[in-house]
Every structure is written in C-alpha cells, then in structure tokens.
Scaffold this motif. Structure first.
Motif, PDB file in Angstrom:
ATOM      1  N   VAL A  42      11.439  -0.926  -4.411  1.00 20.39           N
ATOM      2  CA  VAL A  42      11.425  -1.812  -3.230  1.00 20.39           C
ATOM      3  C   VAL A  42      12.853  -1.993  -2.715  1.00 20.39           C
ATOM      4  O   VAL A  42      13.112  -1.930  -1.507  1.00 20.39           O
ATOM      5  N   LEU A  43      13.762  -2.187  -3.681  1.00 18.41           N
ATOM      6  CA  LEU A  43      15.171  -2.384  -3.299  1.00 18.41           C
ATOM      7  C   LEU A  43      15.697  -1.151  -2.554  1.00 18.41           C
ATOM      8  O   LEU A  43      16.325  -1.262  -1.497  1.00 18.41           O
ATOM      9  N   ASP A  77       4.697  -4.224   0.753  1.00 11.99           N
ATOM     10  CA  ASP A  77       5.930  -3.496   0.415  1.00 11.99           C
ATOM     11  C   ASP A  77       5.951  -3.190  -1.083  1.00 11.99           C
ATOM     12  O   ASP A  77       6.317  -2.089  -1.509  1.00 11.99           O
ATOM     13  N   ALA A  78       5.580  -4.202  -1.890  1.00  9.65           N
ATOM     14  CA  ALA A  78       5.613  -4.024  -3.344  1.00  9.65           C
ATOM     15  C   ALA A  78       4.572  -2.991  -3.779  1.00  9.65           C
ATOM     16  O   ALA A  78       4.848  -2.129  -4.620  1.00  9.65           O
ATOM     17  N   SER A 123      10.080  -9.384 -11.732  1.00  8.57           N
ATOM     18  CA  SER A 123       9.305 -10.615 -11.858  1.00  8.57           C
ATOM     19  C   SER A 123       8.688 -10.989 -10.508  1.00  8.57           C
ATOM     20  O   SER A 123       7.541 -11.445 -10.444  1.00  8.57           O
ATOM     21  N   ARG A 124       9.440 -10.758  -9.421  1.00  7.72           N
ATOM     22  CA  ARG A 124       8.907 -11.112  -8.090  1.00  7.72           C
ATOM     23  C   ARG A 124       7.766 -10.194  -7.668  1.00  7.72           C
ATOM     24  O   ARG A 124       6.752 -10.665  -7.153  1.00  7.72           O
ATOM     25  N   VAL A 125       7.893  -8.878  -7.894  1.00  7.41           N
ATOM     26  CA  VAL A 125       6.791  -7.979  -7.487  1.00  7.41           C
ATOM     27  C   VAL A 125       5.569  -8.164  -8.385  1.00  7.41           C
ATOM     28  O   VAL A 125       4.441  -7.875  -7.978  1.00  7.41           O
ATOM     29  N   SER A 175      -2.389  -6.827  -6.480  1.00  2.83           N
ATOM     30  CA  SER A 175      -2.587  -5.391  -6.227  1.00  2.83           C
ATOM     31  C   SER A 175      -1.550  -4.556  -6.986  1.00  2.83           C
ATOM     32  O   SER A 175      -1.850  -3.428  -7.412  1.00  2.83           O
ATOM     33  N   VAL A 176      -0.368  -5.095  -7.160  1.00  5.20           N
ATOM     34  CA  VAL A 176       0.662  -4.385  -7.928  1.00  5.20           C
ATOM     35  C   VAL A 176       0.219  -4.302  -9.391  1.00  5.20           C
ATOM     36  O   VAL A 176       0.273  -3.247 -10.032  1.00  5.20           O
TER      37      VAL A 176
END
Ligand code: DC
Length: 211
Positions: free
Chosen positions: A42-43, A54-55, A81-83, A88-89
């Motif tokens: 993502v970064l 996006d993730a 941790s955020r994604v 769905s991830v």
C-alpha cells in the motif's frame, strides 16, 4: 500436528515459534509478514491503508516480498496493523495460512488469530505476552543494535496504539483463545521461555491423547 502461537507485538512469539519449530521439526509461518507485505505494498503504491479497497488491492503481493528487510520496520508493522482491520484483507490471506497449517506433517503458525480463526482445532495453543515496558525495552535494544536512535516514549506509544487497534478491531481481534496456555515472558530469559513453551505444548498434547 498444528501449533498455534498468538500474542501482541514484541511479546516474543516469533522467537518462541521458531524454537518450537526446531524442537518438534515443524515448518513455521510468521503470519504477521503477510499483513506487513500488504502494508508495504500500500505504501509503495501510494494507497491509503485505512481505505479497504486500497488495502485489498495490495493483497496480490508476490512471495518474494516476504523476504524484504523493509518488512521488519516498526513503521511497516504499524501499517500492517492498520490494513489488518479490514475483513476483506483478512479473507484474502486466509487460504494461504490454512494451506500452510494443514500441510502433511504439521506446522506452527504465529500471529494474532491463529488459535481463534485460522486453526481453532490446533493441537496446541499458546498465547505469549509481556508487559508494555518490557516489550518497548526489547524494541529499544533491537533498534540500538541495528545502529538506530530509538526513543523509549515513542516506542511505548507505538506498542500501546498497536495493542489497542489489534485487540479492539471488529474482525478477528487479538484475544486468548479457549484452551490456550498463557506464557508471560516479561521476566524470562529466551531459554526459560522456550522451555516453558515446550512444557505447555507437551502437556496439551498429552491431555489430547488422554481425551
Ligand atoms: O506480528 P507482527 O507484529 O508482524 O504483525 C503485524 C500486524 O499484522 C499486527 O499488528 C496485526 C496484523 N496481524 C494480524 O492481524 N493477524 C495476524 N495473524 C498476524 C498479524
């Protein structure tokens, strides 16, 4: 046989999982690396880790990414941790983890939801933990030994933020699974923690054998 090792950031679960792998002759999957690979992707693509689409798009990373040293940084841990809060991830990464867990001969997986979601029928389950201060201290020493200039207060804040996010998310939050043994490594040497982990696994296997 499947061994599930869960726990918060810097609890020592990765070290323990690897030592158990050597002891029982089983392959080990660090499932945090999968989420870290998504965070890093993502970064790199300029996406927003808090944006589910996006993730999810970043879940198509190549296996080669899993060996990139950049995955190990605290910044990528935080992105992971955020994604990882997006359902769905988590779904996109499940098959890979279950395939690893169910390979012939058995496996060890370490992460946050191994004993609760990925392999709830695991033969042995350990939840590794340690105080926030001890975990921050480990990160501090690690950063120093790699030539970094760590700041203890920000390490403590990062760990607390990660704990809160990992434990309070809606999907597969970090928690102690039913039947898991709790291993607090705060005041243990690595050797002592590994010996306790082996004793816990052996005792759980024995209990299962006796039915
Ligand atoms: O174990 P780690 O620090 O490498 O994990 C990075 C992040 O990935 C963690 O903060 C939450 C997420 N993660 C997860 O949600 N489920 C897992 N099984 C492993 C990691």
């Amino acid at each position: 046989m499947i061994i599930a090792v869960d726990g918060p950031a810097a609890s020592g679960k990765g070290t323990i999982a690897k030592a158990l792998g050597r002891h029982y002759g089983l392959p080990v999957l660090d499932t945090g690396l999968l989420y870290r690979a998504v965070g890093l992707a993502v970064l790199k693509t300029g996406g927003d880790p808090d944006h589910e689409a996006d993730a999810l798009a970043a879940c198509t990373f190549k296996d080669a990414v899993l060996t990139e040293p950049a995955l190990r940084s605290e910044a990528v841990g935080s992105l992971a941790s955020r994604v990882s809060i997006h359902q769905s991830v988590r779904q996109a990464l499940i098959k890979r983890q279950r395939d690893f867990a169910t390979q012939p001969g058995g496996a060890i997986l370490d992460g946050r939801d191994i004993a609760t979601v990925i392999a709830p029928d695991a033969d042995a389950k350990i939840f590794v933990t340690a105080s926030v201060h001890v975990r921050a201290q480990r990160r501090y020493q690690d950063a120093l030994s790699h030539g970094g200039h760590p700041d203890m207060d920000s390490l403590i804040a990062d760990i607390q933020a990660r704990d809160t996010r990992d434990m309070s998310r809606d999907h597969a939050p970090l928690r102690v699974a039913d039947g898991a043994d709790l291993l607090d490594t705060s005041n243990l040497t690595i050797d002592a923690a590994v010996q306790q982990a082996i004793a816990m696994v052996d005792a759980q296997l024995e209990r299962r054998r006796k039915g």
